[in-house]
Design a protein around this motif. Structure first.
Motif, short mmCIF file in Angstrom:
data_model
loop_
_atom_site.label_atom_id
_atom_site.label_comp_id
_atom_site.label_asym_id
_atom_site.label_seq_id
_atom_site.Cartn_x
_atom_site.Cartn_y
_atom_site.Cartn_z
N PHE A 164 11.66 7.20 1.47
CA PHE A 164 10.76 6.15 0.89
C PHE A 164 9.47 6.27 1.80
CE2 PHE A 164 14.95 4.53 -0.19
CZ PHE A 164 14.89 3.98 -1.45
N ASP A 165 9.07 7.40 1.86
CA ASP A 165 7.79 7.54 2.94
C ASP A 165 6.60 6.86 1.80
OD1 ASP A 165 9.66 8.74 4.49
OD2 ASP A 165 8.69 10.98 3.84
N CYS A 166 6.58 7.24 0.55
CA CYS A 166 5.65 6.67 -0.39
C CYS A 166 5.60 5.01 -0.35
CB CYS A 166 5.84 7.29 -1.89
SG CYS A 166 5.72 9.16 -1.97
N LEU A 167 6.75 4.75 -0.43
CA LEU A 167 6.95 3.07 -0.41
C LEU A 167 6.27 2.74 0.94
CD1 LEU A 167 7.89 0.64 -1.96
CD2 LEU A 167 9.97 1.02 -0.82
N SER A 168 6.48 3.12 2.24
CA SER A 168 5.92 2.87 3.12
C SER A 168 4.15 2.91 3.07
CB SER A 168 6.34 3.62 4.34
OG SER A 168 5.69 3.49 5.60
N ASP A 169 3.85 4.13 2.56
CA ASP A 169 2.26 4.18 2.41
C ASP A 169 1.78 3.28 1.42
OD1 ASP A 169 2.55 6.43 3.98
OD2 ASP A 169 2.43 8.03 2.28
N GLU B 100 -7.47 10.72 -6.82
CA GLU B 100 -7.33 11.56 -5.22
C GLU B 100 -6.04 11.17 -4.77
OE1 GLU B 100 -9.38 12.84 -1.33
OE2 GLU B 100 -10.75 12.09 -2.81
N ASN B 101 -5.04 11.74 -4.53
CA ASN B 101 -3.98 11.39 -4.01
C ASN B 101 -3.25 10.31 -4.72
OD1 ASN B 101 -4.17 13.64 -2.04
ND2 ASN B 101 -5.61 12.33 -0.60
N GLN B 102 -3.34 10.19 -5.80
CA GLN B 102 -2.47 9.11 -6.57
C GLN B 102 -3.18 7.79 -6.21
OE1 GLN B 102 -0.97 11.68 -8.30
NE2 GLN B 102 0.06 9.72 -8.96
N VAL B 103 -4.61 7.88 -6.01
CA VAL B 103 -5.12 6.53 -5.90
C VAL B 103 -6.50 6.95 -6.83
CG1 VAL B 103 -6.64 5.28 -4.64
CG2 VAL B 103 -4.84 6.18 -3.68
N LEU B 104 -6.41 6.01 -7.78
CA LEU B 104 -7.49 5.97 -9.17
C LEU B 104 -8.57 4.98 -8.37
CD1 LEU B 104 -8.04 6.77 -12.03
CD2 LEU B 104 -6.89 4.51 -12.56
N THR B 105 -9.63 5.59 -8.46
CA THR B 105 -10.95 4.64 -7.98
C THR B 105 -11.85 4.76 -9.01
OG1 THR B 105 -10.62 5.39 -5.74
CG2 THR B 105 -12.73 4.49 -6.10
N ILE B 106 -12.23 3.23 -9.51
CA ILE B 106 -13.21 3.15 -10.38
C ILE B 106 -14.43 2.69 -9.92
CG2 ILE B 106 -13.73 1.91 -12.65
CD1 ILE B 106 -10.29 1.73 -12.68
N LEU C 201 -6.77 1.62 -7.51
CA LEU C 201 -5.43 1.36 -7.47
C LEU C 201 -4.56 2.40 -7.35
CD1 LEU C 201 -6.51 0.01 -11.27
CD2 LEU C 201 -5.67 -1.40 -9.34
N ARG C 202 -3.41 2.17 -6.72
CA ARG C 202 -2.35 3.40 -6.44
C ARG C 202 -1.45 3.43 -7.62
NH1 ARG C 202 -0.81 6.49 -2.81
NH2 ARG C 202 -1.33 5.55 -0.87
N LEU C 203 -1.35 4.85 -7.98
CA LEU C 203 -0.50 5.33 -9.06
C LEU C 203 0.79 5.85 -8.65
CD1 LEU C 203 -3.21 6.97 -11.37
CD2 LEU C 203 -2.34 4.63 -11.41
N ASP C 204 1.82 5.61 -9.25
CA ASP C 204 3.16 6.05 -9.13
C ASP C 204 3.08 7.56 -9.23
OD1 ASP C 204 6.00 6.04 -8.48
OD2 ASP C 204 6.47 6.09 -10.66
N GLU C 205 4.03 8.14 -8.70
CA GLU C 205 4.07 9.71 -8.26
C GLU C 205 4.01 10.49 -9.71
OE1 GLU C 205 7.14 13.03 -6.46
OE2 GLU C 205 7.47 10.95 -6.49
N HIS C 206 4.40 10.10 -10.55
CA HIS C 206 4.40 10.63 -12.11
C HIS C 206 3.58 10.08 -13.21
CE1 HIS C 206 7.93 12.96 -10.39
NE2 HIS C 206 8.30 11.83 -10.25
#
Length: 154
Positions: free
Chosen positions: A16-21, A66-72, A102-107
């Motif tokens: 659950f490391d991603c959840l912690s992040d 970048e790193n599953q973070v969508l930046t507009i 906005l943080r996107l899910d892994e997939h």
């Protein structure tokens, strides 16, 4: 804001490391109120983000992943900010730079982006690999197929 640690919650969890992040990301960033945006679920595994960007043109907008973070982001030039030729009686359309993350899910993958009539739309698709989709684990002894395979190899 004081330091806030969620590590006690994750002591008895695995993977659950991603959840912690995600919690860390949520605590660090303030909720933006500009620009206004919608997040729609357009299908079982498809989504659309719509951002109201009135007063901007395509050249002033930028989308990065970048790193599953969508930046507009939208950039207003100094010339436009300091335009003294115009006198506004009422200015309701904001013309300020912005960054929306906005943080996107892994997939979740970005499919396309369009800009029409002051509305930026970004289409997203969730593509989970077959081996990572939920499956039922049988309980008990080996099933008959496995027993048949083992007997054939002996």
């Amino acid at each position: 804001m004081s330091n806030f640690s969620l590590s006690p919650l994750f002591r008895r969890s695995i993977g659950f490391d991603c959840l912690s992040d995600l919690f860390d990301f949520a605590l660090q960033s303030e909720t933006p109120n500009y620009p206004h945006y919608n997040i729609e679920k357009t299908g079982d595994n498809s989504y659309r983000i719509s951002v109201a960007t009135a007063g901007f043109n395509k050249d002033q907008l930028e989308i990065n992943l970048e790193n599953q973070v969508l930046t507009i982001s939208g950039k207003v030039t100094e010339e436009e900010k300091n335009d003294t030729d115009k006198e506004y009686l009422y200015k309701g359309i904001s013309s300020r730079s912005f960054t929306l993350s906005l943080r996107l899910d892994e997939h979740v993958e970005v499919q396309q982006a369009d800009y029409t009539n002051g509305l930026l739309t970004i289409d997203l698709q969730r593509n989970v690999p077959e081996e990572q989709r939920p499956r039922q684990i049988p309980i008990g002894r080996k099933n008959s197929e496995q027993l048949l395979e083992e007997s054939q190899t002996q």
